[in-house]
Motif scaffolding. Structure first.
Motif, mmCIF file in Angstrom:
data_model
loop_
_atom_site.group_PDB
_atom_site.id
_atom_site.type_symbol
_atom_site.label_atom_id
_atom_site.label_comp_id
_atom_site.label_asym_id
_atom_site.label_seq_id
_atom_site.Cartn_x
_atom_site.Cartn_y
_atom_site.Cartn_z
ATOM 1 N N GLN A 131 -8.709 25.872 58.429
ATOM 2 C CA GLN A 131 -8.132 25.205 57.271
ATOM 3 C C GLN A 131 -6.737 24.655 57.570
ATOM 4 O O GLN A 131 -6.296 23.684 56.957
ATOM 5 N N LEU A 132 -6.028 25.288 58.521
ATOM 6 C CA LEU A 132 -4.663 24.884 58.844
ATOM 7 C C LEU A 132 -4.608 23.615 59.684
ATOM 8 O O LEU A 132 -3.646 22.846 59.582
ATOM 9 N N TYR A 133 -5.610 23.375 60.511
ATOM 10 C CA TYR A 133 -5.569 22.218 61.406
ATOM 11 C C TYR A 133 -5.254 20.918 60.666
ATOM 12 O O TYR A 133 -4.548 20.054 61.167
ATOM 13 N N HIS A 134 -5.831 20.765 59.478
ATOM 14 C CA HIS A 134 -5.577 19.574 58.665
ATOM 15 C C HIS A 134 -5.601 20.019 57.203
ATOM 16 O O HIS A 134 -6.613 19.860 56.507
ATOM 17 N N PRO A 135 -4.475 20.550 56.693
ATOM 18 C CA PRO A 135 -4.462 21.108 55.333
ATOM 19 C C PRO A 135 -4.881 20.112 54.253
ATOM 20 O O PRO A 135 -5.581 20.482 53.311
ATOM 21 N N ASP A 136 -4.443 18.862 54.356
ATOM 22 C CA ASP A 136 -4.800 17.872 53.340
ATOM 23 C C ASP A 136 -6.308 17.653 53.285
ATOM 24 O O ASP A 136 -6.909 17.635 52.200
ATOM 25 N N ALA A 137 -6.918 17.486 54.446
ATOM 26 C CA ALA A 137 -8.366 17.264 54.489
ATOM 27 C C ALA A 137 -9.117 18.498 54.002
ATOM 28 O O ALA A 137 -10.128 18.385 53.294
ATOM 29 N N SER A 138 -8.632 19.696 54.367
ATOM 30 C CA SER A 138 -9.265 20.935 53.900
ATOM 31 C C SER A 138 -9.230 21.000 52.383
ATOM 32 O O SER A 138 -10.231 21.322 51.728
ATOM 33 N N GLY A 139 -8.059 20.696 51.811
ATOM 34 C CA GLY A 139 -7.927 20.730 50.360
ATOM 35 C C GLY A 139 -8.835 19.731 49.679
ATOM 36 O O GLY A 139 -9.450 20.033 48.641
ATOM 37 N N GLU A 140 -8.949 18.538 50.243
ATOM 38 C CA GLU A 140 -9.810 17.521 49.651
ATOM 39 C C GLU A 140 -11.284 17.923 49.738
ATOM 40 O O GLU A 140 -12.071 17.656 48.824
ATOM 41 N N PHE A 141 -11.662 18.574 50.843
ATOM 42 C CA PHE A 141 -13.049 19.023 50.973
ATOM 43 C C PHE A 141 -13.353 20.115 49.957
ATOM 44 O O PHE A 141 -14.403 20.098 49.300
ATOM 45 N N PHE A 142 -12.445 21.058 49.797
ATOM 46 C CA PHE A 142 -12.656 22.111 48.805
ATOM 47 C C PHE A 142 -12.743 21.522 47.396
ATOM 48 O O PHE A 142 -13.557 21.957 46.578
ATOM 49 N N SER A 143 -11.908 20.533 47.110
ATOM 50 C CA SER A 143 -11.959 19.871 45.803
ATOM 51 C C SER A 143 -13.292 19.156 45.613
ATOM 52 O O SER A 143 -13.856 19.134 44.511
ATOM 53 N N PHE A 144 -13.800 18.572 46.685
ATOM 54 C CA PHE A 144 -15.112 17.914 46.656
ATOM 55 C C PHE A 144 -16.207 18.927 46.309
ATOM 56 O O PHE A 144 -17.066 18.664 45.455
#
Length: 663
Positions: A448-461
């Motif tokens: 999740q740390l490698y790309h926090p923004d993308a991780s957050g967007e995926f979880f929101s998805f």
């Protein structure tokens, strides 16, 4: 308004509109009615209300698809039961001679298959009925002739046109089987991700491996001193480029295999920056390794799907300092073919560069010189999609998200399986920030740390699209060598454990064995041997292979929890607490009660404690985090065979379909 109300499940609005004189039986130009839309979106109560308001349960759309047909296509078994009860013909074919039961089989809706068999073949005794359901769900594991014979034997003389039914349904079984896809978020940082890929091969399904790249391949300038950066950006890694990797190589012992591998990539007249060279080398290494694993699996005892290799995105965070970061290409140099580049040929791909979103078909029988083929990959061609989070999700913000959003809207994404997150009610097993070594919080797991923004967007998805989600928290990962080292010969012990683990988990093949042994010899086992991503591999394969016998109800035995996430620093917490305040308090309490302990890397225990104290203070003041509900998976490891398996709690009698609304 009637159409919208039916699709959104607003039965009271339907009643009010009817009272106002609006027809609830009106059809659009394509023949679709409110009843049809209610069935399409699984709005059972709207179907009941519309029936009470005299709407027909059998009016088809222009293509002949009835409400029961579209309900079967989208997996709404409860709607089929109700429609049957209200007098609908739940076996009526569309204009293409396709039936609801064919749609249920082809799209992998096991509960719909059961309902339709029970509704349409009531004359079958329970044993034959059960056998027919099993054959329809599991038929892709059989050869077509055997499958057809089984169906005919079950139906015997009970059903009319049995031969035609068997022929049509058989085609659906094998067509549907080719339309299941596992999305494997990949990188080459750890070998356990490749173990997960080997596990996926057992399912017989297609796999899309999406290769993502470390942050340093995108840093062109403005490198910042590690000590300064970690002070100014706590928990957010370091900023350096590939140049530091190549500069360090010059001061380390020669690795002839690595030098030959890189030399071939440098050959020709194509000018590459150090970042481009490293990125191309990683893509080549990954392609060789995943192809080797898949090709070996293809020749094994199980039927295999097709492997696709996708170009993903670039991370935004380097968690490790430059003196500790591993050269991942050199790490695998002993297992790579230095002379034959399967993926990066100097004549084309190196000149064009890697393009995020491109997909290549890994075809060992291809006559294509490089062994890869650019492929027009269409996610929409699949009826069932399962996504793992076993590596970075850097690709998510690079256009891939739009591909998956359409699939999710169509109900095709059946599950997401996340490796990562830290449980709030037990001590973290992840290291905190260590000056000059690692700059991340204990609560920010690597994936999740490698790309926090993308991780957050995926979880929101996942939250928005209500995708059933399962998580393996880092705390729940088993260590194959919990007391390492237990002998003077670490390599011998490691080899023995790896061999036992591969045998115990039925992962066959010399290539993957050599890959594992080579990897662990290089990195050592001081910190134990944890096959993180393989836990997710077991979960996904169990979900797919177990669906025919237990209806995946085994997964309902795992507790429902909340995954709290934030894009600021990759913090990902898994908690039974229903609010962020409760989860935050629980994690702070757990962290505050930790005692100082030594570290295998010889790091001062006080340094670790101080880092955790600083992190605890930051967590204490964090604002609300977004959340989604997940099933928290647990595993058991057989101490003798090293076989890993799911370990559910006693079932609470709910199913995977019973996920409550996401937060």
């Amino acid at each position: 308004l009637v159409m919208q109300a039916a699709a959104e499940g607003r039965e009271q609005v339907l009643k009010l509109l009817n009272e106002a004189g609006v027809s609830v039986s009106h059809a659009r130009e394509d023949g679709v009615t409110a009843m049809w839309l209610a069935a399409q979106f699984g709005k059972r109560e709207c179907i009941r209300v519309l029936y009470e308001l005299n709407a027909s349960v059998d009016v088809p759309a222009n293509d002949g698809a009835t409400p029961a047909f579209i309900a079967a296509q989208n997996g709404h078994s409860e709607c089929i039961v109700l429609l049957k009860h209200l007098g609908a013909n739940v076996m009526k074919e569309n204009k293409h001679a396709e039936s609801p039961i064919q749609q249920a089989v082809m799209n992998g809706h096991d509960d719909c298959v059961r309902v339709l068999v029970e509704a349409n073949f009531p004359g079958l005794d329970k044993e034959k009925q059960s056998k027919l359901i099993q054959d329809l769900i599991d038929g892709h594991h059989l050869d077509p002739l055997t499958c057809q014979q089984n169906i005919l034997q079950c139906l015997d003389s009970v059903a009319p046109n049995t031969q035609e039914f068997a022929r049509k349904t058989l085609n659906s079984i094998h067509l549907g089987h080719r339309k299941r896809l596992i999305v494997n978020s990949g990188n080459i940082s750890d070998v356990d991700g490749f173990l997960a890929l080997a596990e996926y091969a057992k399912t017989g399904d297609d796999v899309l491996f999406i290769m993502n790249f470390p942050a340093y391949v995108a840093v062109e300038s403005e490198e910042v001193d590690d000590a300064l950066y970690e002070i100014e950006h706590p928990g957010l890694g370091y900023r350096f480029s590939s140049s530091c990797i190549f500069d360090r190589d010059e001061h380390e012992p020669r690795d002839e295999g690595y030098e030959a591998f890189m030399s071939n990539l440098r050959s020709g007249n194509i000018k590459q920056s150090k970042n481009s060279l490293m990125k191309n080398a990683m893509a080549e290494a990954a392609f060789q390794i995943v192809s080797g694993i898949w090709n070996e699996a293809v020749t094994g005892p199980h039927k295999r799907g097709t492997l696709y290799f996708g170009i993903g995105g670039v991370n935004t965070i380097n968690p490790f300092a430059r003196k500790k970061i591993r050269n991942e290409v050199k790490l695998y140099s002993g297992i790579l073919d230095q002379t034959l580049h399967l993926f990066c040929s100097t004549s084309d791909l190196l000149a064009q560069g890697l393009k995020c979103g491109d997909v290549y078909k890994c075809d060992p029988t291809s006559q294509h010189q490089s062994g890869r083929q650019l492929f027009d990959f269409r996610i929409g061609d699949y009826s069932q999609i399962y996504m793992d989070f076993c590596g970075s999700y850097a690709f998510w913000t690079e256009g891939w998200d739009q591909r998956f959003r359409k699939a999710a809207f169509d109900g095709k994404i059946k599950g997401a399986f996340i490796m990562g997150g830290v449980a709030t009610d037990c001590p973290p097993t992840t290291l905190p920030s260590i000056p000059g070594f690692l700059n991340r919080f204990s609560s920010a797991t690597m994936n999740q740390l490698y790309h926090p923004d993308a991780s957050g967007e995926f979880f929101s998805f996942l939250r928005e699209m209500k995708v059933p989600t399962f998580v393996v928290a880092n705390n729940d990962v088993h260590d194959l060598l919990p007391e390492c080292p237990r002998s003077d010969d670490r390599n011998a012990e490691m080899e023995s454990v790896v061999d036992a683990f591969l045998r115990g988990n039925k992962i066959d093949g010399d290539y993957i064995r050599q890959l594992c042994l080579h990897y662990y010899r290089k990195i050592g086992t001081k910190s134990g041997l944890k096959p993180f991503d393989f836990h997710v591999g077991i979960a996904v394969s169990s979900f797919l292979l177990g669906s025919s016998t237990q209806g995946n109800r085994i997964f309902a035995g795992f507790p429902m929890k909340y995954l709290y996430y934030g894009a600021a620093n990759g913090t990902t917490l898994v908690s039974g607490q229903a609010t962020w305040e409760g989860a935050r308090r629980e994690y702070v309490r757990t962290m505050s009660n930790l005692e100082e302990h030594s570290c295998d890397d010889g790091i001062d225990p006080h340094t670790i404690s101080e880092s955790r104290r600083i992190e605890t203070e930051k967590i204490r003041h964090m604002v609300d985090k977004a959340s989604l509900q997940v099933r928290a998976l647990r595993f058991s490891l057989d101490p003798a065979t090293k076989a890993l398996s799911l370990r559910p709690a006693p079932s609470d009698e709910c199913t995977v379909e019973d996920f409550p609304s996401f937060c």
